[in-house]
Design an enzyme around this catalytic site. Structure first.
Site, PDB file in Angstrom:
ATOM      1  N   HIS A  34       0.867  -1.188   0.000  1.00 49.65           N
ATOM      2  CA  HIS A  34       0.000   0.000   0.000  1.00 49.65           C
ATOM      3  C   HIS A  34       0.899   1.231   0.000  1.00 49.65           C
ATOM      4  O   HIS A  34       1.354   1.688   1.043  1.00 49.65           O
ATOM      5  CB  HIS A  34      -0.907  -0.054   1.249  1.00 49.65           C
ATOM      6  N   HIS A  36       1.248   4.860  -2.511  1.00 42.68           N
ATOM      7  CA  HIS A  36       0.787   5.651  -3.658  1.00 42.68           C
ATOM      8  C   HIS A  36       1.977   6.367  -4.283  1.00 42.68           C
ATOM      9  O   HIS A  36       2.675   7.125  -3.598  1.00 42.68           O
ATOM     10  CB  HIS A  36      -0.232   6.699  -3.212  1.00 42.68           C
ATOM     11  N   HIS A 214      -9.614   1.222  -0.469  1.00 40.65           N
ATOM     12  CA  HIS A 214      -9.469   1.892   0.823  1.00 40.65           C
ATOM     13  C   HIS A 214     -10.838   1.852   1.499  1.00 40.65           C
ATOM     14  O   HIS A 214     -11.853   2.216   0.878  1.00 40.65           O
ATOM     15  CB  HIS A 214      -9.080   3.359   0.633  1.00 40.65           C
ATOM     16  N   GLU A 217     -10.708   3.845   6.828  1.00 36.54           N
ATOM     17  CA  GLU A 217      -9.599   4.724   7.254  1.00 36.54           C
ATOM     18  C   GLU A 217     -10.240   5.842   8.084  1.00 36.54           C
ATOM     19  O   GLU A 217     -10.011   5.944   9.283  1.00 36.54           O
ATOM     20  CB  GLU A 217      -8.873   5.286   6.022  1.00 36.54           C
ATOM     21  N   ASP A 295       2.062   4.107   2.722  1.00 39.58           N
ATOM     22  CA  ASP A 295       0.965   4.922   2.175  1.00 39.58           C
ATOM     23  C   ASP A 295       1.490   6.051   1.282  1.00 39.58           C
ATOM     24  O   ASP A 295       1.448   5.931   0.060  1.00 39.58           O
ATOM     25  CB  ASP A 295       0.082   5.452   3.314  1.00 39.58           C
ATOM     26  N   ASP A 296       1.962   7.133   1.894  1.00 37.47           N
ATOM     27  CA  ASP A 296       2.480   8.289   1.143  1.00 37.47           C
ATOM     28  C   ASP A 296       3.755   8.760   1.844  1.00 37.47           C
ATOM     29  O   ASP A 296       3.740   9.738   2.607  1.00 37.47           O
ATOM     30  CB  ASP A 296       1.426   9.408   1.122  1.00 37.47           C
TER      31      ASP A 296
HETATM   32  N1  ADE Z   1      -4.509   8.729  -1.568  1.00 33.28           N
HETATM   33  C1  ADE Z   1      -3.251   8.745  -1.137  1.00 33.28           C
HETATM   34  N2  ADE Z   1      -3.206   8.392   0.158  1.00 33.28           N
HETATM   35  C2  ADE Z   1      -4.465   8.152   0.557  1.00 33.28           C
HETATM   36  C3  ADE Z   1      -5.069   7.743   1.770  1.00 33.28           C
HETATM   37  N3  ADE Z   1      -4.359   7.522   2.877  1.00 33.28           N
HETATM   38  N4  ADE Z   1      -6.404   7.612   1.791  1.00 33.28           N
HETATM   39  C4  ADE Z   1      -7.122   7.835   0.704  1.00 33.28           C
HETATM   40  N5  ADE Z   1      -6.617   8.223  -0.458  1.00 33.28           N
HETATM   41  C5  ADE Z   1      -5.290   8.370  -0.539  1.00 33.28           C
HETATM   42 ZN    ZN Z   2      -3.632   4.838   0.792  1.00 32.47          ZN
END
Ligand code: ADE
Ligand code: ZN
Length: 355
Positions: A34, A36, A214, A217, A295-296
């Protein structure tokens, strides 16, 4: 806090109950499921590409970009993510972004990764689908050739856009169908339940794509049920709000549908106030299949190993738990059983020989 199920692969491995040192965690063979790609754009690359591609950003330095990364919820982050992604224009930009992430995989001993990309963040502003995906695919090929890192590609739909836009994107992706392992759903969760995309995902399944989304969250457990019942997900991204619904917990334990949990992301987006409040180990102790992801990473303060370290700083993380997390990262991936077994053998050898 000992996980209830330790795979048979680790029977006989010494010192399982010892706390996992940073060295142990850093060298652990692992997969990431996971992540992005737009969320791996570093402030330095964003600034340089903004100048090169003549995209005006509301920042006059790299430091100003970094200082802006203070989030109060998911939306406050997404606004900056989409603004930042607007500097990506040429195929080479997508290559460089992806190559940069693979360098971090090499450093973190990530042996396999399943990258998410959001084509609509780019096609909506006139960048051709081919430009985006060809840059990413070329970097995936090079990472395999240069460093032996294996990878798969997941295409996420932006849930704040319409189902029609998602369907159009799905159709646009069909020439690359054999290069994309799965489709998923990301962006603003609240107000955009999985049910909005039931038909799109039915078509994606008919085309042979595997399914993730997703859910849970920021959204409620009912969104996780919708992802399971309507979209037919094989994996849930985040899913940390599962613990509000005992029936859902039981279902996830029985089916072993994996949750791709992202600890640093959850703290930075205020899903949990602090790392010590995170429910990862509660989910694990309840018998759910969870693993760690970034994630990011450039927005949330760390790549995959940083997520392991942050957990180890907040919890008494044992070698056994770390091995289970890494084991789950391989077993939850979309590679073949034979490939999974090869990685698990490497994990076992690592645990046996670590001093
Ligand atoms: N796009 C990038 N990171 C995300 C996240 N944590 N939740 C939803 N969309 C995303
Ligand atoms: Zn994500």
């Amino acid at each position: 806090m000992i996980p209830s199920v330790i795979p048979a692969d680790f029977s006989g491995v010494p010192k399982l109950t010892e706390l996992a040192s940073r060295e142990f965690l850093a060298g652990l063979p692992k997969a990431e499921l996971h992540m992005h790609l737009d969320g791996a754009l570093s402030p330095a690359m964003m600034f340089a590409l903004g100048q090169r591609n003549q995209v005006s950003l509301p920042y006059s330095s790299v430091e100003e970009i970094e200082a802006a990364y203070q989030f109060t919820n998911l939306q406050s982050f997404l606004d900056l993510l989409y603004q930042g992604a607007s500097v990506l224009k040429r195929e080479q930009d997508f290559y460089d972004l992806t190559r940069d992430y693979f360098l971090k995989c090499k450093a973190d001993n990530v042996l396999h990764t399943e990258l998410s990309f959001d084509p609509q963040s780019h096609t909506e502003r006139g960048i051709p689908f081919a430009t985006v995906i060809n840059g990413i695919l070329r970097a995936m090929d090079d990472a395999k050739k240069d460093w032996g890192i294996s990878s798969k590609l997941v295409m996420d739909f932006l849930r704040h856009l319409s189902a029609d836009s998602a369907m159009k994107t799905l159709e646009e992706s069909l020439p690359w169908k054999d290069k994309i392992i799965a489709v998923g759903l990301d962006s603003s969760e609240l107000g955009h339940p999985p049910s909005k995309f039931t038909e799109v995902f039915a078509r994606a399944r008919a085309e042979g794509y595997r399914i993730v989304a997703h859910a849970g969250e920021e959204g409620p457990p009912s969104y996780i049920w919708e992802a399971i019942d309507l979209l037919k997900v094989e994996r849930i991204d985040h899913g940390v709000r599962s613990d509000e619904d005992p029936k859902l917990m039981e279902y996830l334990r029985e089916t072993q549908i994996p949750l791709t949990v992202c600890p640093l992301s959850n703290v930075r987006l205020c899903v949990f106030d602090k790392m010590a409040d995170h429910n990862l180990f509660a989910l694990m102790d309840a018998g759910l299949r969870v693993m760690i992801n970034s994630d990011d990473p450039t927005y949330f303060g760390g790549y995959l190993n940083d997520n392991y370290f942050a957990l180890a700083d907040a919890f008494p993380l044992t070698r056994e738990q770390a091995l289970l997390l890494a084991h789950n990262s391989f077993t939850s991936s979309f590679i073949s059983d034979a490939e999974k077994q090869e990685f698990i053998d490497q994990l076992k050898n690592y645990a046996k020989n670590f001093h």
